[in-house]
Structure formats: C-alpha cells, structure tokens
Write a protein that holds these residues in place. Sequence first.
Motif: not given
Length: 273
Positions: A184-188, A223-231
């Motif tokens: 979940s977003l919460q956990y990520l 990914a965007n809301s957590l500022n993570l790169e996505v592949i």
Amino acid sequence: GGCALFFYDPDMQAHLISRIRIETELREAISKGKQFELYYQPQINSLGIVTGAEALIRWNTADRGIVSPLEFIAIAEESGLILPLGDWVLETACQQLATWALEPKSAHLTLAVNISARQMGIPAFVENVLTIVSQANINPEKLKLELTESILLENMEDTITKMTALKARGIKFSIDDFGTGYSSLQYLKRLPLDQLKIDQSFIQDIENDPNDRAIVRTIIAMANSLNLEVIAEGVETEKQKELLTNKGCLNYQGYLFSKPLPLKMFNQYLTKH
Ligand code: C2E
Ligand code: CA
Ligand code: CA
Ligand code: CA
C-alpha cells in the motif's frame, strides 16, 4: 489410497530425483566457483541512453548447457546455497562496476542485483554488502538492490533497519515485480526506496487490456507521489514503450532493447548505443 499413489507416482519421483541432483550439482559448482556467469540486461531511458543494467545469473553446466535461474534459484534458497551464491553475485557485480568506472563510456552505469529473502534475512547481511562494496572500491550509489514485495512484507521492521543502514551508505533500492504483491502507499512511505519496477505481467497485454493500463497508471502515480523513479520490465514492443512513455514511465528494460547479454556482448551493445 492417495498417499501410496503419491509415493509411487513415477513423475513425482523423477521430480524429487531431479531436485536432489540439482542441489548436489549446485553445491559442487559453488565450491568450484567456475560455472556461474552474470548476464547483463540494459536499462534504457526515454532518450534512448543506457543508464545501467540488471545482473542476471546463468549456470553453465557441462552436460545440460545453460541452466535458467528459474530452475535453480528456488532450490538454492531452500537449501541455503543462495548465501554463498548470492555473495558471488554481489562480488562479481561490484567488481564489474569497478571496471566500468574506469571507462568514460561506462562510468555512469548503475547495476541492479537481485537479492533473495534468505540472503536479506541473515543478521550479517548489511555488513556483508558493505564489505563487498568497500573491497571493490566502488561508488555505492551505482549499486541497486532489487527486493521483491514479499521480502519487504515478510519481516518489515528488520528489513527497514537493514535498508536504512545500507541507504545511509548510498546504496539504492528497487522493488522488483511491483504490483504482484500487496504494497500500500502507506507502507511504501516507510521504506527507503529509490525505484519501483513494474512487473512484466502488466506490460505484456498493456495494448489490449484496460485493466493492465489502469494498474500501470496507478503504479506510476504512486511512484510520482513518493518521488520514486519507475522502470518497466518486459518491454517487448515499440507500442508498449510508447504507451508507457505517455503515462510517464521513462525507464525501460526488455527484449525491445536487448535480451540479457554476456559481458562482452553487453560492452559491445554499449559502444553501439
Ligand atoms: P526477474 O528479476 O524478474 O528478472 C527478469 C526476468 O525476465 C529475467 O529472466 C529476464 O531474462 C526476463 N526478461 C527480460 N526482458 C524480458 C522481456 O522483454 N520479455 C520476457 N518475457 N522476459 C524478459 P531470467 O534471467 O531467467 O531470471 C529469472 C528470475 O531468476 C529473475 O526474475 C530473478 O527472480 C531470478 N534471478 C536471476 N538472477 C538472480 C540472482 O543473481 N539472484 C537471485 N536471488 N535471483 C536471480
Ligand atoms: Ca529483478
Ligand atoms: Ca522482475
Ligand atoms: Ca520476476
């Protein structure tokens, strides 16, 4: 009844024998340390630049040719052989990063290494990785560890502690096969991550399946809301890449660009791209 059938089922017995044979041969190969090889699959950004690679192990046997990791990684995990094998993978990957750092055409490359649950679970994991990184004398920021959602969920507190310690030294983290677990977003938010890797099962039918498109869109938004790169992994067609680009996924890995390659061929691929 069923039990007797189970024990005398020739298929089951063949399966068991093949398992035992693989474990025995694996143990021998690890102690000799000659039959394993890392292949490198390029990771490409939206400008077409090779930004890095994923290291994928191959086992070159005398009698059965190249054996896929799908046939021996699970056995290595269950038998504990993944510990020495995982160390070999990390050492070889870090040595490769050290060699790439010497050449202008490859100095920017990152290298992603798959880490199994069993490896991450041992108390010495952090020390192990840091020792290997410092012996290879590499920039730790070039090393990316790929963990699956199930590893993260299995022992969350322990995993966070270990990730945080490695992250403090610059090592990067990616979640492999993302979307196949229950994150979940919460956990990520609690994990010191750098990248989400969208599982290839969502890419396969992305052109035809609106559900897959919706899942991919959601993962990219997370990914965007957590500022993570996505592949995205398993990108096989130009159309799939285009759809991904339009949704904001700017890093790709898959047969469209290249299969995993032996080192020599990967280096050739680099010069041509
Ligand atoms: P993975 O980490 O999800 O790796 C991606 C797999 O998809 C690789 O299979 C790769 O060759 C394949 N692949 C890449 N591009 C495409 C594509 O466009 N289409 C399709 N259909 N497949 C593609 P591979 O090399 O057979 O590895 C299988 C699995 O074995 C890996 O899945 C990983 O879980 C495990 N593995 C491989 N090397 C290692 C290792 O060094 N350590 C550990 N613990 N596991 C490893
Ligand atoms: Ca992987
Ligand atoms: Ca994967
Ligand atoms: Ca996978």
